[in-house]
Write a protein that holds these residues in place. Structure first.
Motif, PDB file in Angstrom:
ATOM      1  N   LEU A 140     -26.596  20.481 -58.882  1.00 59.80           N
ATOM      2  CA  LEU A 140     -26.644  19.455 -57.831  1.00 59.80           C
ATOM      3  C   LEU A 140     -25.963  19.924 -56.547  1.00 59.80           C
ATOM      4  CD1 LEU A 140     -25.624  16.410 -60.068  1.00 59.80           C
ATOM      5  CD2 LEU A 140     -27.934  17.027 -59.354  1.00 59.80           C
ATOM      6  N   LYS A 141     -25.649  21.207 -56.471  1.00 55.69           N
ATOM      7  CA  LYS A 141     -24.843  21.689 -55.343  1.00 55.69           C
ATOM      8  C   LYS A 141     -25.546  21.517 -53.998  1.00 55.69           C
ATOM      9  CE  LYS A 141     -26.294  26.521 -56.010  1.00 55.69           C
ATOM     10  NZ  LYS A 141     -25.819  27.896 -56.286  1.00 55.69           N
ATOM     11  N   LYS A 142     -26.888  21.643 -53.967  1.00 53.29           N
ATOM     12  CA  LYS A 142     -27.596  21.486 -52.695  1.00 53.29           C
ATOM     13  C   LYS A 142     -27.437  20.067 -52.153  1.00 53.29           C
ATOM     14  CE  LYS A 142     -31.067  25.081 -53.548  1.00 53.29           C
ATOM     15  NZ  LYS A 142     -32.519  25.378 -53.679  1.00 53.29           N
ATOM     16  N   TYR A 143     -27.593  19.088 -53.047  1.00 55.63           N
ATOM     17  CA  TYR A 143     -27.419  17.696 -52.626  1.00 55.63           C
ATOM     18  C   TYR A 143     -25.964  17.432 -52.232  1.00 55.63           C
ATOM     19  CZ  TYR A 143     -31.891  17.323 -55.073  1.00 55.63           C
ATOM     20  OH  TYR A 143     -33.183  17.503 -55.485  1.00 55.63           O
ATOM     21  N   ALA A 144     -25.047  18.046 -52.981  1.00 52.45           N
ATOM     22  CA  ALA A 144     -23.624  17.863 -52.683  1.00 52.45           C
ATOM     23  C   ALA A 144     -23.268  18.461 -51.327  1.00 52.45           C
ATOM     24  CB  ALA A 144     -22.775  18.501 -53.784  1.00 52.45           C
ATOM     25  N   PHE A 145     -23.843  19.625 -51.018  1.00 50.54           N
ATOM     26  CA  PHE A 145     -23.575  20.261 -49.727  1.00 50.54           C
ATOM     27  C   PHE A 145     -24.070  19.385 -48.577  1.00 50.54           C
ATOM     28  CE2 PHE A 145     -23.437  24.704 -51.738  1.00 50.54           C
ATOM     29  CZ  PHE A 145     -22.050  24.708 -51.706  1.00 50.54           C
ATOM     30  N   VAL A 146     -25.262  18.803 -48.757  1.00 46.90           N
ATOM     31  CA  VAL A 146     -25.819  17.946 -47.705  1.00 46.90           C
ATOM     32  C   VAL A 146     -24.942  16.709 -47.512  1.00 46.90           C
ATOM     33  CG1 VAL A 146     -27.768  16.484 -47.052  1.00 46.90           C
ATOM     34  CG2 VAL A 146     -28.180  18.747 -48.040  1.00 46.90           C
ATOM     35  N   PHE A 147     -24.586  16.068 -48.626  1.00 48.05           N
ATOM     36  CA  PHE A 147     -23.768  14.858 -48.555  1.00 48.05           C
ATOM     37  C   PHE A 147     -22.395  15.158 -47.961  1.00 48.05           C
ATOM     38  CE2 PHE A 147     -20.948  11.691 -50.675  1.00 48.05           C
ATOM     39  CZ  PHE A 147     -21.488  10.553 -50.086  1.00 48.05           C
ATOM     40  N   SER A 148     -21.778  16.241 -48.430  1.00 47.34           N
ATOM     41  CA  SER A 148     -20.463  16.623 -47.914  1.00 47.34           C
ATOM     42  C   SER A 148     -20.543  17.020 -46.445  1.00 47.34           C
ATOM     43  CB  SER A 148     -19.887  17.783 -48.732  1.00 47.34           C
ATOM     44  OG  SER A 148     -19.649  17.400 -50.062  1.00 47.34           O
ATOM     45  N   GLY A 149     -21.647  17.677 -46.079  1.00 51.50           N
ATOM     46  CA  GLY A 149     -21.824  18.069 -44.685  1.00 51.50           C
ATOM     47  C   GLY A 149     -21.898  16.867 -43.762  1.00 51.50           C
ATOM     48  N   ILE A 150     -22.598  15.826 -44.215  1.00 48.33           N
ATOM     49  CA  ILE A 150     -22.703  14.601 -43.406  1.00 48.33           C
ATOM     50  C   ILE A 150     -21.333  13.949 -43.247  1.00 48.33           C
ATOM     51  CG2 ILE A 150     -23.657  12.263 -43.346  1.00 48.33           C
ATOM     52  CD1 ILE A 150     -26.140  13.374 -44.757  1.00 48.33           C
TER      53      ILE A 150
ATOM     54  N   ALA B 156     -10.549  27.936 -50.628  1.00 52.52           N
ATOM     55  CA  ALA B 156     -11.464  26.917 -51.162  1.00 52.52           C
ATOM     56  C   ALA B 156     -10.760  25.575 -51.321  1.00 52.52           C
ATOM     57  CB  ALA B 156     -12.027  27.385 -52.504  1.00 52.52           C
ATOM     58  N   ALA B 157      -9.508  25.593 -51.795  1.00 50.36           N
ATOM     59  CA  ALA B 157      -8.753  24.349 -51.974  1.00 50.36           C
ATOM     60  C   ALA B 157      -8.478  23.683 -50.631  1.00 50.36           C
ATOM     61  CB  ALA B 157      -7.443  24.638 -52.699  1.00 50.36           C
ATOM     62  N   ALA B 158      -8.140  24.487 -49.623  1.00 44.85           N
ATOM     63  CA  ALA B 158      -7.879  23.932 -48.293  1.00 44.85           C
ATOM     64  C   ALA B 158      -9.139  23.298 -47.713  1.00 44.85           C
ATOM     65  CB  ALA B 158      -7.355  25.024 -47.364  1.00 44.85           C
ATOM     66  N   ILE B 159     -10.276  23.967 -47.893  1.00 49.17           N
ATOM     67  CA  ILE B 159     -11.543  23.420 -47.392  1.00 49.17           C
ATOM     68  C   ILE B 159     -11.872  22.110 -48.101  1.00 49.17           C
ATOM     69  CG2 ILE B 159     -14.037  23.806 -47.290  1.00 49.17           C
ATOM     70  CD1 ILE B 159     -13.448  26.780 -46.900  1.00 49.17           C
ATOM     71  N   ALA B 160     -11.685  22.088 -49.426  1.00 48.66           N
ATOM     72  CA  ALA B 160     -11.981  20.874 -50.196  1.00 48.66           C
ATOM     73  C   ALA B 160     -11.079  19.715 -49.777  1.00 48.66           C
ATOM     74  CB  ALA B 160     -11.815  21.159 -51.689  1.00 48.66           C
ATOM     75  N   THR B 161      -9.795  20.010 -49.591  1.00 52.31           N
ATOM     76  CA  THR B 161      -8.849  18.961 -49.198  1.00 52.31           C
ATOM     77  C   THR B 161      -9.140  18.471 -47.785  1.00 52.31           C
ATOM     78  OG1 THR B 161      -7.162  20.002 -50.591  1.00 52.31           O
ATOM     79  CG2 THR B 161      -6.408  18.392 -48.978  1.00 52.31           C
ATOM     80  N   PHE B 162      -9.415  19.413 -46.885  1.00 54.86           N
ATOM     81  CA  PHE B 162      -9.722  19.048 -45.509  1.00 54.86           C
ATOM     82  C   PHE B 162     -11.011  18.231 -45.448  1.00 54.86           C
ATOM     83  CE2 PHE B 162     -10.759  20.253 -40.983  1.00 54.86           C
ATOM     84  CZ  PHE B 162      -9.681  19.576 -40.439  1.00 54.86           C
ATOM     85  N   HIS B 163     -11.955  18.559 -46.331  1.00 52.11           N
ATOM     86  CA  HIS B 163     -13.203  17.796 -46.411  1.00 52.11           C
ATOM     87  C   HIS B 163     -12.924  16.342 -46.776  1.00 52.11           C
ATOM     88  CE1 HIS B 163     -16.030  16.006 -49.357  1.00 52.11           C
ATOM     89  NE2 HIS B 163     -16.927  16.257 -48.427  1.00 52.11           N
ATOM     90  N   ASP B 164     -12.032  16.132 -47.755  1.00 53.82           N
ATOM     91  CA  ASP B 164     -11.706  14.767 -48.169  1.00 53.82           C
ATOM     92  C   ASP B 164     -11.070  13.978 -47.025  1.00 53.82           C
ATOM     93  OD1 ASP B 164     -12.679  15.423 -50.636  1.00 53.82           O
ATOM     94  OD2 ASP B 164     -10.719  15.757 -51.553  1.00 53.82           O
ATOM     95  N   VAL B 165     -10.182  14.638 -46.285  1.00 53.05           N
ATOM     96  CA  VAL B 165      -9.529  13.981 -45.150  1.00 53.05           C
ATOM     97  C   VAL B 165     -10.554  13.638 -44.065  1.00 53.05           C
ATOM     98  CG1 VAL B 165      -7.856  14.293 -43.281  1.00 53.05           C
ATOM     99  CG2 VAL B 165      -7.298  15.058 -45.600  1.00 53.05           C
TER     100      VAL B 165
END
Length: 257
Positions: free
Chosen positions: A14-24, A166-175
């Protein structure tokens, strides 16, 4: 404790859908940050400057009555918050409105004039100039950036540099995601929200460390397996723990509400 048992969700599929959703969501967060600097976001007085006055009345005062009293005396865009249990009223005037140095005194004077038979006591009064507001805004951004750098250093020391990034990107994404949602909903950005974002980053990092630890273990034990399989197994193995942590946090928030 496991509430789901053994799961076999194909997260990598499901990574493609996740990338799109996270990108938005990330894009919304970036827009929110830009909007804060350009003045389009709903900035609280902590960052934009203004006045906050909290008064306590002897007798209850309806919030619409208080707003009408302020509007009649030239303060039309005040933000009011009512605490009916204690007969308290919080009035916020943003910097555009509170150009007068004595905005707090003006609010108190209006209430005493409009409600002469209802004695009031000033609980708190705070005035923040635009310069101080900008400094607080800068300090808040600095705190978030430094926390991201700290995450990279910690994870790089605990695991590897690539895990730290990767952890910094994931955390920054959540913020960014939360900031974007707040921006779309028109919610006020203030120091309390910054505190909440840093708390969110802490929860996100904790869960990320657990997942990374499991993935690292599988990388060592199952070197012949494809990386997609290893990542899926790692996430599925700690999925129950992630859900329990999230539910526990949600229950605390419900209690606070």
């Amino acid at each position: 404790m496991e509430i789901l048992g053994d799961t076999n969700v194909d997260f990598m599929g499901l990574k493609k859908y996740a990338f799109v959703f996270s990108g938005i969501l990330s894009l919304l967060g970036i827009i929110a940050v830009i909007g804060m600097f350009l003045g389009y976001a709903n900035i609280g007085i902590d960052f934009g400057g203004g006045t906050a006055v909290q008064v306590k009345f002897d007798k209850p005062v309806r919030i619409d009555t208080a707003r009408e009293a302020l509007s009649k005396n030239g303060i039309e865009d005040a933000e009011l918050q009512e605490f009916p249990m204690d007969n308290k009223l919080l009035v916020r005037l943003k910097n555009v409105i509170a150009a007068d140095e004595h905005a707090a005194d003006k609010v108190i004077s209006i209430f005493r004039q409009e409600f002469p038979d209802n004695n009031l006591v000033v609980d708190t009064s705070m005035e923040i100039g635009p310069t101080v507001g900008k400094k607080l805004q800068k300090n808040a951004i600095t705190a978030v950036v430094l926390s991201m750098i700290g995450i990279i250093i910690y994870i790089a020391f605990r695991f590897e540099l690539r895990f730290g990034i990767a952890a910094a990107i994931a955390t920054f994404h959540d913020v960014l995601a939360v900031m974007g949602i707040f921006f779309i909903l028109g919610k006020e950005m203030n120091l309390l929200i910054v505190t909440a974002l840093l708390t969110l980053a802490g929860y996100s990092l904790t869960d990320t460390v657990v997942v990374f630890d499991r993935i690292r273990e599988y990388l060592r034990l199952r070197r012949k397996d494809p990386i997609e399989v290893i990542i899926n197994n790692g996430i599925n193995h700690v999925l129950s723990r992630t859900i329990i942590t999230s539910l526990t946090t949600a229950l605390v928030l419900v209690a606070l509400v």
